[in-house]
Motif scaffolding. Structure first.
Motif, PDB file in Angstrom:
ATOM      1  N   GLN A   1       1.539 -16.478 -11.665  1.00  0.00           N
ATOM      2  CA  GLN A   1       1.274 -16.723 -10.266  1.00  0.00           C
ATOM      3  C   GLN A   1       1.659 -15.525  -9.398  1.00  0.00           C
ATOM      4  N   GLU A   2       2.178 -14.465 -10.008  1.00  0.00           N
ATOM      5  CA  GLU A   2       2.545 -13.262  -9.268  1.00  0.00           C
ATOM      6  C   GLU A   2       1.341 -12.720  -8.510  1.00  0.00           C
ATOM      7  N   THR A   3       1.563 -12.266  -7.274  1.00  0.00           N
ATOM      8  CA  THR A   3       0.489 -11.679  -6.490  1.00  0.00           C
ATOM      9  C   THR A   3       0.895 -10.285  -6.040  1.00  0.00           C
ATOM     10  N   TYR A   4      -0.113  -9.471  -5.759  1.00  0.00           N
ATOM     11  CA  TYR A   4       0.102  -8.085  -5.365  1.00  0.00           C
ATOM     12  C   TYR A   4      -0.615  -7.825  -4.049  1.00  0.00           C
ATOM     13  N   SER A   5       0.077  -7.157  -3.160  1.00  0.00           N
ATOM     14  CA  SER A   5      -0.501  -6.803  -1.870  1.00  0.00           C
ATOM     15  C   SER A   5      -1.243  -5.482  -2.025  1.00  0.00           C
ATOM     16  N   ILE A   6      -2.558  -5.553  -2.047  1.00  0.00           N
ATOM     17  CA  ILE A   6      -3.384  -4.369  -2.283  1.00  0.00           C
ATOM     18  C   ILE A   6      -3.701  -3.708  -0.948  1.00  0.00           C
ATOM     19  N   THR A   7      -3.269  -2.477  -0.780  1.00  0.00           N
ATOM     20  CA  THR A   7      -3.510  -1.763   0.470  1.00  0.00           C
ATOM     21  C   THR A   7      -4.892  -1.125   0.451  1.00  0.00           C
ATOM     22  N   LEU A   8      -5.559  -1.177   1.586  1.00  0.00           N
ATOM     23  CA  LEU A   8      -6.864  -0.547   1.742  1.00  0.00           C
ATOM     24  C   LEU A   8      -6.775   0.530   2.811  1.00  0.00           C
ATOM     25  N   PRO A   9      -7.541   1.624   2.675  1.00  0.00           N
ATOM     26  CA  PRO A   9      -8.532   1.864   1.633  1.00  0.00           C
ATOM     27  C   PRO A   9      -7.883   1.986   0.251  1.00  0.00           C
ATOM     28  N   LEU A  10      -8.663   1.712  -0.773  1.00  0.00           N
ATOM     29  CA  LEU A  10      -8.128   1.636  -2.123  1.00  0.00           C
ATOM     30  C   LEU A  10      -7.549   2.970  -2.582  1.00  0.00           C
ATOM     31  N   ARG A  11      -8.032   4.077  -2.028  1.00  0.00           N
ATOM     32  CA  ARG A  11      -7.506   5.374  -2.444  1.00  0.00           C
ATOM     33  C   ARG A  11      -6.022   5.497  -2.118  1.00  0.00           C
ATOM     34  N   ASP A  12      -5.495   4.676  -1.203  1.00  0.00           N
ATOM     35  CA  ASP A  12      -4.077   4.734  -0.836  1.00  0.00           C
ATOM     36  C   ASP A  12      -3.213   3.810  -1.683  1.00  0.00           C
ATOM     37  N   TYR A  13      -3.839   2.994  -2.532  1.00  0.00           N
ATOM     38  CA  TYR A  13      -3.068   2.035  -3.319  1.00  0.00           C
ATOM     39  C   TYR A  13      -2.547   2.688  -4.593  1.00  0.00           C
ATOM     40  N   ARG A  14      -1.309   2.403  -4.933  1.00  0.00           N
ATOM     41  CA  ARG A  14      -0.691   2.920  -6.152  1.00  0.00           C
ATOM     42  C   ARG A  14      -0.355   1.743  -7.065  1.00  0.00           C
ATOM     43  N   PRO A  15      -1.189   1.472  -8.057  1.00  0.00           N
ATOM     44  CA  PRO A  15      -0.954   0.322  -8.927  1.00  0.00           C
ATOM     45  C   PRO A  15       0.312   0.470  -9.756  1.00  0.00           C
ATOM     46  N   VAL A  16       0.860  -0.670 -10.145  1.00  0.00           N
ATOM     47  CA  VAL A  16       2.041  -0.699 -10.997  1.00  0.00           C
ATOM     48  C   VAL A  16       1.633  -0.745 -12.468  1.00  0.00           C
ATOM     49  N   HIS A  17       0.554  -1.461 -12.797  1.00  0.00           N
ATOM     50  CA  HIS A  17       0.271  -1.813 -14.186  1.00  0.00           C
ATOM     51  C   HIS A  17      -1.005  -1.196 -14.751  1.00  0.00           C
ATOM     52  N   PHE A  18      -1.630  -0.294 -14.042  1.00  0.00           N
ATOM     53  CA  PHE A  18      -2.764   0.463 -14.551  1.00  0.00           C
ATOM     54  C   PHE A  18      -2.921   1.705 -13.694  1.00  0.00           C
ATOM     55  N   LYS A  19      -3.771   2.616 -14.103  1.00  0.00           N
ATOM     56  CA  LYS A  19      -4.035   3.815 -13.314  1.00  0.00           C
ATOM     57  C   LYS A  19      -5.255   3.591 -12.440  1.00  0.00           C
TER      58      LYS A  19
END
Length: 288
Positions: free
Chosen positions: A13-31
């Motif tokens: 049930q964990e959720t992630y706050s995805i910042t937009l534009p996507l180029r500014d997002y830094r994922p934790v679990h993939f590149k």
């Protein structure tokens, strides 16, 4: 955004706050790399052939959901690091913990994994999978849920659920796979869990094209860039209609497509195409 170390081992049930534009997002679990209008998502645990965890499922799900609101990215490429696409759910981080869950807890997980496929199908951007090496279990599902697949002769695709005592009906496989390769061929793969080699995958229509291993990502990106340079609003309509028309009669589909095409005929890209044709030039689409 959750830190990898703070996420419970069994937290679908964990959720992630995805910042937009996507180029500014830094994922934790993939590149994630955004180059122009194309985003490249790389499953990045090469030492284990890129298995999924509870957390990577959830973060991928939330990223594809966020793409519905992304304005810059027009096409997505999904691939794996180290010569393999994805080995499915991690044996010790997913499969073993599930053995101790009660039915509601297991349902929480299976619904969450299905939400990833729903998010991939609902985002307007065409998704191109670049597949080499191992592509099994949930990895095969992610490839299946993509819109286009570029593979290699050495790819090994398997819907392994039967091999671990489960039904082949996982994450939409019984609905989507027959529409790609046909009912009989899908039945073969889902009942047996056997490996489908790259050449067979291309012959059966699972792979759209077959390329050399050192060119698979390059070719997938080239295909994605071609789509990104096209009439991207119209591409998103094509994707939506391909998905929606599964549940329509032919007459309903024809009417729905009449309305969808009428909308596209009011776009500036449609006007640009006419003006370029009249001037004997190549149209430059802007996605509006």
């Amino acid at each position: 955004m959750a830190d990898a170390a703070s996420v419970p081992a069994a937290a679908p049930q964990e959720t992630y706050s995805i910042t937009l534009p996507l180029r500014d997002y830094r994922p934790v679990h993939f590149k994630l790399e955004v180059d122009g209008k194309t985003a490249v998502v790389t499953l990045n645990r090469p030492e284990r052939k890129n298995p999924l965890t509870f957390q990577s499922y959830a973060e991928l799900r939330d990223m594809f959901r966020a793409l519905q609101f992304e304005e810059e990215v027009k096409t997505v490429v999904v691939t794996g690091a180290g010569g393999n696409f994805c080995s499915g759910g991690d044996v010790f981080e997913i499969i073993e913990p599930l053995l101790s869950r009660d039915m509601p807890g297991i349902m929480q997980f299976t619904r969450m994994t299905g939400e990833l496929v729903k998010a991939m199908r609902a985002c307007p951007q065409p998704i191109v999978a670049a597949i080499d090496g191992v592509c099994v279990g949930a990895g095969a599902i992610i490839a299946m849920a993509s819109d286009l697949r570029v593979g290699t002769a050495g790819a090994k695709v398997a819907f392994l659920f039967n091999k671990v005592g489960l039904a082949g009906c996982d994450m939409g496989a019984c609905a989507i796979l027959p529409r790609i390769i046909g009912q009989g061929r899908a039945s073969d793969l889902l009942y047996t869990g056997r490996v489908m080699g790259g050449e067979e995958a291309e012959r059966w229509g699972f792979f759209n094209r077959l390329v050399e291993p050192d060119a698979v990502l390059e070719q997938a990106r080239a295909l994605a860039d071609t789509l990104s340079a096209g009439p991207t609003f119209a591409n998103s309509v094509t994707k939506r209609m391909l998905h929606m028309e599964w549940d329509m009669s032919v007459d309903q589909a024809i009417e729905a497509e009449a309305m969808a095409q009428a909308v596209c005929m009011k776009t500036e890209d449609y006007r640009r195409a006419f003006e370029a044709f009249a001037a004997k030039q190549k149209p430059v689409f802007e996605g509006n």
